[in-house]
Design a protein around this motif. Structure first.
Motif, PDB file in Angstrom:
ATOM      1  N   THR A   1      36.415  11.947  31.493  1.00  0.00           N
ATOM      2  CA  THR A   1      36.043  12.555  30.223  1.00  0.00           C
ATOM      3  C   THR A   1      36.916  13.778  29.987  1.00  0.00           C
ATOM      4  N   THR A   2      37.341  14.002  28.754  1.00  0.00           N
ATOM      5  CA  THR A   2      38.174  15.150  28.420  1.00  0.00           C
ATOM      6  C   THR A   2      37.627  15.843  27.194  1.00  0.00           C
ATOM      7  N   CYS A   3      38.130  17.091  26.955  1.00  0.00           N
ATOM      8  CA  CYS A   3      37.766  17.785  25.721  1.00  0.00           C
ATOM      9  C   CYS A   3      38.502  17.153  24.557  1.00  0.00           C
ATOM     10  N   LYS A   4      37.936  17.284  23.380  1.00  0.00           N
ATOM     11  CA  LYS A   4      38.509  16.646  22.203  1.00  0.00           C
ATOM     12  C   LYS A   4      38.663  17.658  21.085  1.00  0.00           C
ATOM     13  N   LEU A   5      39.610  17.385  20.188  1.00  0.00           N
ATOM     14  CA  LEU A   5      39.731  18.178  18.980  1.00  0.00           C
ATOM     15  C   LEU A   5      38.621  17.769  18.022  1.00  0.00           C
ATOM     16  N   ILE A   6      37.768  18.703  17.640  1.00  0.00           N
ATOM     17  CA  ILE A   6      36.623  18.415  16.775  1.00  0.00           C
ATOM     18  C   ILE A   6      36.971  18.831  15.349  1.00  0.00           C
ATOM     19  N   PRO A   7      36.874  17.937  14.361  1.00  0.00           N
ATOM     20  CA  PRO A   7      37.191  18.304  12.977  1.00  0.00           C
ATOM     21  C   PRO A   7      36.363  19.483  12.511  1.00  0.00           C
ATOM     22  N   ASN A   8      36.953  20.265  11.592  1.00  0.00           N
ATOM     23  CA  ASN A   8      36.319  21.481  11.078  1.00  0.00           C
ATOM     24  C   ASN A   8      34.973  21.184  10.429  1.00  0.00           C
ATOM     25  N   SER A   9      34.891  20.096   9.637  1.00  0.00           N
ATOM     26  CA  SER A   9      33.660  19.792   8.923  1.00  0.00           C
ATOM     27  C   SER A   9      32.511  19.527   9.889  1.00  0.00           C
ATOM     28  N   GLN A  10      32.816  18.827  10.980  1.00  0.00           N
ATOM     29  CA  GLN A  10      31.786  18.544  11.976  1.00  0.00           C
ATOM     30  C   GLN A  10      31.331  19.814  12.677  1.00  0.00           C
ATOM     31  N   ARG A  11      32.287  20.728  12.938  1.00  0.00           N
ATOM     32  CA  ARG A  11      31.949  21.954  13.645  1.00  0.00           C
ATOM     33  C   ARG A  11      31.052  22.854  12.792  1.00  0.00           C
ATOM     34  N   LEU A  12      31.335  22.907  11.489  1.00  0.00           N
ATOM     35  CA  LEU A  12      30.558  23.771  10.620  1.00  0.00           C
ATOM     36  C   LEU A  12      29.104  23.315  10.500  1.00  0.00           C
ATOM     37  N   LYS A  13      28.895  22.033  10.688  1.00  0.00           N
ATOM     38  CA  LYS A  13      27.536  21.516  10.611  1.00  0.00           C
ATOM     39  C   LYS A  13      26.736  21.835  11.879  1.00  0.00           C
ATOM     40  N   THR A  14      27.444  22.206  12.920  1.00  0.00           N
ATOM     41  CA  THR A  14      26.808  22.345  14.220  1.00  0.00           C
ATOM     42  C   THR A  14      25.880  23.555  14.301  1.00  0.00           C
ATOM     43  N   MET A  15      26.325  24.686  13.762  1.00  0.00           N
ATOM     44  CA  MET A  15      25.523  25.894  13.967  1.00  0.00           C
ATOM     45  C   MET A  15      25.884  26.965  12.947  1.00  0.00           C
ATOM     46  N   GLY A  16      25.038  27.937  12.770  1.00  0.00           N
ATOM     47  CA  GLY A  16      25.304  29.055  11.900  1.00  0.00           C
ATOM     48  C   GLY A  16      26.089  30.123  12.627  1.00  0.00           C
ATOM     49  N   ALA A  17      26.463  31.183  11.904  1.00  0.00           N
ATOM     50  CA  ALA A  17      27.320  32.219  12.470  1.00  0.00           C
ATOM     51  C   ALA A  17      26.636  32.943  13.621  1.00  0.00           C
ATOM     52  N   SER A  18      25.379  33.350  13.430  1.00  0.00           N
ATOM     53  CA  SER A  18      24.689  34.097  14.489  1.00  0.00           C
ATOM     54  C   SER A  18      24.428  33.215  15.699  1.00  0.00           C
ATOM     55  N   ALA A  19      24.086  31.956  15.449  1.00  0.00           N
ATOM     56  CA  ALA A  19      23.836  31.038  16.558  1.00  0.00           C
ATOM     57  C   ALA A  19      25.116  30.762  17.334  1.00  0.00           C
ATOM     58  N   SER A  20      26.240  30.654  16.613  1.00  0.00           N
ATOM     59  CA  SER A  20      27.511  30.372  17.281  1.00  0.00           C
ATOM     60  C   SER A  20      27.921  31.539  18.171  1.00  0.00           C
ATOM     61  N   VAL A  36      32.092  25.501  36.761  1.00  0.00           N
ATOM     62  CA  VAL A  36      31.969  24.461  35.737  1.00  0.00           C
ATOM     63  C   VAL A  36      33.049  23.424  35.994  1.00  0.00           C
ATOM     64  N   SER A  37      32.654  22.199  36.134  1.00  0.00           N
ATOM     65  CA  SER A  37      33.615  21.141  36.426  1.00  0.00           C
ATOM     66  C   SER A  37      34.534  20.883  35.232  1.00  0.00           C
ATOM     67  N   PRO A  38      35.807  20.619  35.495  1.00  0.00           N
ATOM     68  CA  PRO A  38      36.718  20.254  34.400  1.00  0.00           C
ATOM     69  C   PRO A  38      36.280  18.984  33.684  1.00  0.00           C
ATOM     70  N   ASP A  39      35.471  18.159  34.349  1.00  0.00           N
ATOM     71  CA  ASP A  39      35.018  16.906  33.749  1.00  0.00           C
ATOM     72  C   ASP A  39      33.707  17.049  32.985  1.00  0.00           C
ATOM     73  N   ASP A  40      33.186  18.285  32.896  1.00  0.00           N
ATOM     74  CA  ASP A  40      31.952  18.498  32.136  1.00  0.00           C
ATOM     75  C   ASP A  40      32.295  18.545  30.647  1.00  0.00           C
ATOM     76  N   ALA A  41      32.425  17.339  30.077  1.00  0.00           N
ATOM     77  CA  ALA A  41      32.898  17.241  28.687  1.00  0.00           C
ATOM     78  C   ALA A  41      31.972  17.946  27.711  1.00  0.00           C
ATOM     79  N   GLU A  42      30.669  17.846  27.951  1.00  0.00           N
ATOM     80  CA  GLU A  42      29.720  18.456  27.021  1.00  0.00           C
ATOM     81  C   GLU A  42      29.921  19.962  26.934  1.00  0.00           C
ATOM     82  N   PHE A  43      30.104  20.610  28.115  1.00  0.00           N
ATOM     83  CA  PHE A  43      30.291  22.071  28.120  1.00  0.00           C
ATOM     84  C   PHE A  43      31.594  22.462  27.432  1.00  0.00           C
ATOM     85  N   TRP A  44      32.695  21.819  27.806  1.00  0.00           N
ATOM     86  CA  TRP A  44      33.993  22.243  27.296  1.00  0.00           C
ATOM     87  C   TRP A  44      34.152  21.911  25.816  1.00  0.00           C
ATOM     88  N   ASP A  45      33.679  20.741  25.398  1.00  0.00           N
ATOM     89  CA  ASP A  45      33.756  20.407  23.975  1.00  0.00           C
ATOM     90  C   ASP A  45      32.952  21.389  23.139  1.00  0.00           C
TER      91      ASP A  45
END
Length: 838
Positions: A1-20, A36-45
């Motif tokens: 598993t690797t980190c991925k480039l996440i589109p801007n639109s998807q990222r903005l839906k994820t959280m508000g400014a204070s939460a981020s 933290v393991s390099p393979d911990d995709a959830e954390f790094w993404d």
């Protein structure tokens, strides 16, 4: 598993400014507290998709956290650094705008952590982990087993091919490039990324193709337009031919008229020219869209800041051990094969010289309310350019072209260790038009410092806060480009630079923290004063109203310089004492060309003689009398070569004739008596540490021929001193009193006669009129040869400029503290406990 480039639109839906912000804080805390393991995709993404500003990144990763991450959780830091670098490489390969915000996150994180890695880099405290992370290559000498394989795996998954055969082929072929090279190259690519930091590159049609596409229905209109264009082209060609002729004459005068032709070489022309940020040097105005580039200013600032962080190696080297060739990070950035390096040079230079801080909407103070993104870009541009010009070897100014007349650097030179392509570009600037453009741009920015405080509405013009960096860049041009100094002194108005320099020195004279500013201003004046053209140009009348308490006078710019230097000596910080010899040398160098000294300047110069001949100064050390020798040379130069028009100086000398007489008739008993009166019969001046001077000077005659070998600046070494017969003999030998004595022997009786005739009541104007009419022909000794003392660089000068440059950058980046003073070795960082600022 690797980190991925996440589109801007998807990222903005994820959280508000204070939460981020809170989520980013939690992620940083996790990196510091747990592995933290390099393979911990959830954390790094999740980490990379958190929207965060530059200020938040710097605030949430304080210096203590960054060092703890490096020293206690290095594997986490390695994964963070590797993934951020890999994502920058990917965005360079696939520059889609939906990924730009995530790329900026990577840029900000790298900007924050890189200086802490470099604390233990090439010039700092050596660390095996840092060395392996930054410089190890798969299969190379620095490979380190499992850690390196993990980092390669991350890079391969992000920017490599998924095809196993291609992976195997790559593994068997060239070694994987080190992360340090990848991050520097990716940064330089991102400075010219379409729709991120520049416009799309458009292929322009040739004029012939454009003409051929015009329909027959417009033939008549086109013929008329073509006739006008032809006339304009003809005029342009004539101007260009005249400019080339003048340029050739200038180069021939400096011994650079020849052109070396080689079959191949490293091209020195920016291509494609349309991606250069601003027009000016190296590119034509029609090739660049200046206005559209402003929309990319914020992104350019972010990426330039990362490049500056990647080049901060010198900060972590002690001054005694600093080597300008030792940093591999800087070597990569200035190598001939660095991506977009030619476009970067001209982008930085043109951004600086085209900046007009006073440009607003036409109303007073309008510029003050405009966005400061561009001013930040200009400030970072001059800082990065100066840093990149401060490493490696000097450039060769010799003109080298290939067979199709393109400027190139020879492969042999470009492949040498220490080659700096930017210093070569700077040394090769040889167009008179471009040199004028550079001078006018830098002079305009320096004038802004005092113009912003002048006029009916003070501070109505937006001021620049990076004048020290501009002075450093100006110095680099004087040192690196042999045509620049000759051009600005013969084809430009050199006084445009003198006025702001004097203003800055005058304002900084009481501030010990501004000692570096006064030093560099002094070095520039000293360098320029070694040229006859400079001394002549200073006769231009001075009429600028400066926003300071400088005495009013009617005279030229030579008067301005002497009044400023006098003020620093008599009313400045004691830390400027080592510069006294330089101050007096500047006045001495320009004195043979000083046509008409104002009354104020004349009084000040004679006051300096009284000051340095006083027992306190005269007996302060065994070399103190050399200051007097320089001042006497000033008087002799003016008397012998500029007597007509300098009656103010003659009158000031006559009024202080007793000061000259006391020194000329000084005997050893008198000297010992005065010495004891000042220092006591038992207390001698304390012996101190011998000072190493950073300035050397060579003496030349007015034809440019060397008279003496290299001589060090004669500042005091604070050793124990008391007057001796040998000291007095040397003093008598080096003080040239003959010309002054002859002058006083002739003029004092003339003035006394006038005073006696008027019963002691006489107007000074009448005396000046008499002195103006008196001739000294046949009464003075044979004119002495004019001696010019020119600045000569040495190892201490280069080191001083490096330390000064990084000191300016360090203090100028405190609003967003890029560098932490705790680990800096190049200079001493003192902290004000009340303000908690460096």
């Amino acid at each position: 598993t690797t980190c991925k480039l996440i589109p801007n639109s998807q990222r903005l839906k994820t959280m508000g400014a204070s939460a981020s912000r809170e989520k980013f804080r939690e992620s940083v805390a996790a990196l510091i507290d747990v592995d933290v393991s390099p393979d911990d995709a959830e954390f790094w993404d999740e980490l990379w998709k958190i929207p965060s500003s530059t200020e938040e990144v710097f605030e949430l990763i304080p210096p203590e956290a960054a060092r703890k991450l490096r020293d206690e959780r290095f594997d986490n830091l390695a994964t963070l650094f590797t993934q951020a670098t890999a994502q920058l490489c990917q965005i360079v390969e696939t520059p889609y705008s939906i990924y730009f915000d995530q790329a900026l996150n990577c840029v900000r994180v790298l900007t924050r952590v890189l200086p802490f890695l470099l604390e233990k880099g090439d010039l700092g405290e050596s660390d095996e982990n840092v060395e392996n992370l930054c410089w190890a290559t798969a299969g190379g000498d620095g490979a380190v087993g499992d850690d390196e394989s993990a980092h390669d795996s991350i890079l391969g998954k992000l920017v490599g091919s998924d095809d196993e055969s291609e992976k195997q082929e790559k593994k068997e072929g060239e070694s994987q490039e080190p992360l340090a090279l990848l991050v520097v190259h990716a940064t330089m690519h991102m400075l010219f990324l379409p729709q991120f930091t520049c416009d799309f590159v458009e292929e322009r049609q040739n004029d012939d193709e454009s003409i051929g596409s015009i329909g027959s229905g417009n033939t008549e209109k086109h013929n008329k337009k073509g006739s006008d264009d032809s006339s304009k082209d003809s005029e342009d060609k004539k101007l260009e031919a005249n400019s080339k002729r003048d340029d050739y004459a200038m180069k021939s005068e400096m011994g650079l008229g020849g052109v070396k032709v080689v079959e191949n070489g490293v091209l020195l022309q920016p291509k494609p020219a349309s991606i250069v940020w601003a027009s000016g040097c190296g590119v034509k105005k029609k090739e660049v869209s200046d206005a559209s580039g402003r929309k990319f200013d914020k992104n350019r600032v972010e990426v330039l800041r990362l490049l500056l962080a990647a080049c901060c190696d010198p900060l972590f080297s002690s001054a005694d051990e600093y080597n300008p060739l030792a940093s591999r990070w800087l070597s990569i950035a200035v190598a001939a094969d660095a991506p977009n390096i030619l476009c970067l040079f001209y982008s930085l230079l043109n951004t600086i010289i085209s900046y007009q801080p006073s440009q607003g909407i036409g109303a007073a103070y309008s510029a003050s309310f405009s966005t400061d993104s561009h001013s930040k870009l200009v400030c970072l541009s001059v800082q990065v350019l100066c840093v990149l010009l401060d490493c490696g070897l000097s450039g060769n100014p010799e003109v080298v072209k290939n067979e199709i007349e393109e400027p190139v650097a020879e492969f042999e030179d470009a492949s040498k260790g220490g080659f700096n392509i930017l210093r070569t570009l700077l040394a090769r600037l040889d167009s008179g038009k471009e040199l004028t453009l550079i001078f006018n741009g830098l002079a305009s920015l320096l004038r802004n410092v005092h113009e912003g405080h002048s006029g009916l509405l003070p501070k109505s013009v937006k001021g620049v806060a990076f004048h020290q960096e501009i002075l450093i860049l100006f110095w680099k041009l004087l040192e690196e480009n042999p045509l620049f100094i000759n051009h600005i002194l013969t084809q430009c108005d050199a006084t445009e630079i003198v006025t702001p320099i004097c203003y800055l020195m005058y304002k900084a004279r009481k501030d010990p923290s501004q000692i570096g500013l006064v030093h560099i201003c002094t070095f520039i004046l000293l360098k320029l004063s070694g040229e006859r053209s400079f001394g002549v140009s200073l006769n231009k009348p001075f009429g600028t109203k400066l926003p300071c308490d400088i005495p009013l006078f009617r005279g030229g710019h030579a008067d301005l310089i002497s009044i400023t230097l006098h003020k620093i000596i008599v009313n400045g910080s004691h830390k400027f004492v080592p510069l006294y010899s330089c101050f007096l040398t500047i006045i001495c160098n320009i004195s043979p060309y000083w046509r008409s000294m104002s009354l104020v300047a004349a009084v000040k110069v004679v006051n300096l003689f009284e000051l340095f001949s006083s027992p306190k100064f005269l007996f302060g050390g065994d070399q103190s009398h050399r200051h007097l020798a320089l001042l006497l040379e000033v008087f002799n130069n003016v008397i012998q070569y500029q007597y007509n028009g300098n009656q103010h100086l003659m009158y000031a000398i006559i009024r202080r004739k007793d000061s000259f007489g006391r020194l000329a008739t000084l005997t050893l008993p008198k000297a010992i008596s005065q010495f004891v009166k000042v220092y006591g019969d038992t207390e001698l001046p304390k012996k101190g540490k011998k000072r190493t001077d950073i300035i050397s000077m060579m003496e030349y005659d007015d034809q440019g021929n060397a008279r003496k070998g290299l001589s060090e600046n004669s500042s005091e070494n604070n050793e124990q001193f008391e007057p001796t017969e040998e000291w007095l003999t040397e003093l008598k030998e080096i003080l040239p009193f003959e010309t002054l004595t002859r002058l006083l022997q002739h003029l004092v009786p003339v003035v006394d006669e006038i005073v006696n005739r008027k019963d002691g009541i006489v107007d000074e104007g009448e005396i000046l009129d008499i002195l103006r009419d008196v001739t000294m022909v046949g009464l003075l000794p044979v004119p002495h040869a004019i001696v010019i003392r020119k600045y000569q660089p040495n190892q201490y000068t280069s080191l001083w400029f490096t330390a000064y440059l990084w000191g300016v950058i360090f203090t100028g980046n405190q609003a967003l503290p890029m560098f932490d003073g705790q680990a800096i070795e190049l200079f001493q960082v003192s902290v004000d406990p009340t303000k908690e600022k460096a």
